[in-house]
Design an enzyme around this catalytic site. Sequence first.
Site: not given
Length: 569
Positions: A457-459, A476
């Site tokens: 998945g993603d954030f 970063h």
Amino acid sequence: MKPQTPTIPSDAARLTAAADFVREHDTAALLSLLLPGLDALEARALLDRCHFSHAALLVFPPDPGTLRAELAACGLTVDPDAEPVPSVVVRDRLAARHRREAAGLDVRILRPSVPGPGAEHRTVEVFALTVPPGSGLAAVAADERAREHEAHLAFEVEHPDPLVLRGMGAILTRHGAVPDGGGYNPHEDGTVFYFTAPDDTKTGYRRVELYAPGDHREVLAAHLAAPGKTPPAETLLRLLTGAWTTQALTGFAALRIPDAMTTHTSLAAGPLAARTGTDPGSLARLLRYLGMLGVVTGDEENGFRLTPVGALLRADAPGSLRPLALLYGGPFYESFAALGHTLRTGKTAFDHVFGAHHFDHFARHPELAGLFDRSMAASTRMFEPLGGHPVITAASTADRPGTVVDIAGGNGELLARLLTAHPRLHGTLLERPHAVEAARRTLAAAGCADRCTLLTGDFADVPPDGDVYVLSRVLHDWDDERCTEILRHCARAMPAHADLLIVERLLPTDGTPSLAVAWDLHMMCNVGGRERTEAHYARLLAAADLTLLSTTPLPLEGNALHARRTTRP
């Protein structure tokens, strides 16, 4: 199970280690460890003119009484009537390093006696800067404890004169030691000459001192001028050849030449070329250049061998940096050639060169994606102390086994380390599909796959119900807006009791040289991200309803930032 020892040893532990070292090593054996390439004649020249006198370290007691109690607990006693001598040299080095006024740094020297292996008189040289609780010097103390700038081994020169001092300095530099400052202390009429120890030293100390009783400032002037005596034009020319260095290292690694070499046996260019399918003449010239860089040692007549630095380019080396060499000399090298585009437009050079964002481009090229994941794993020394962080140990010793959620956890190297160190912990790793498969292999090889859930998945898919959430070298990669969004996803998923650990390099605020400054340029050019100061991260966290609680230094100039959800009235 009790919590593990703090990452950074206490002053008492450091004092004990220094005292044990002094007790155990004689001068001859120590010189051979310090300068492994020393021949018999050079060893005799040094032994006839100096002896091992002390190991030194810098400590930060809250008050003089505490320091004396710690010394006594380590079996180190000082004359209670002896007045500590001011240390002019260490005071000035501290002031320069931390951009402080020297007058505000009262560094004192104590020298408790320690017998050597033959009962000879030795000392532990203790530089002490008093740092009371709440002092503005607390940050200086934390940085110095972590980096051990002033820890060194010292050899006292007997009957010094200018010729002897210059000759001894020449032997040290011939074997890889580098002049690193020094000074004259009028309070005890003694002159110190500091050197950075050779890369292949086997002592565990990174600095060495020659101590000469008396005033030898004429010789000292030449020693202090050595690192900076290069004319400006030559200095600039050396800087401009940085691209040649990158490609020399990348070519050396790409052709697997280090894999055909060792650190203990020299090999001539001809046989080495036959083993690696390279041209003997060209290879000899490359090795000569790499010898100048300290990557190999030797010459064309006697052959070449790897130094400990060069050994890190072997594919089978623990913590191998070969993937980084291939990446920095490959796609990132190409993108840096377009740095001017970023400077003119503010847009990412990598996108300009390859027509896609860094992560999208790598996702379309599995071999690059794998190289990138391996390059990230190459810096795992930064993670080594993280298993002892208080929030990790608390989660592992709770009544109910805790869960560590590694967000964008790459190939699972960090999570595998944490789960291996704490057999009661469970783990969850969130990543892109190709990285999840790599993580599955890493966790299986570490024997902890049965305690780990892998999520694709993603954030936005950060799972709830974790106890510790980890963002390691993730923020970063992104600008402030995206970072705040990522942190908000974390905050929404985190239970009230959960902790967040962020692993990043921090930009210094005092101009101190730092890897973070170089990486900041790299992030700007290649992914559109940036390195940040501690205060900058605190602001991003606050915008996501998170509060920064503490910062702990890690190896390779990394830091672990500890945050929790902000408590509302």
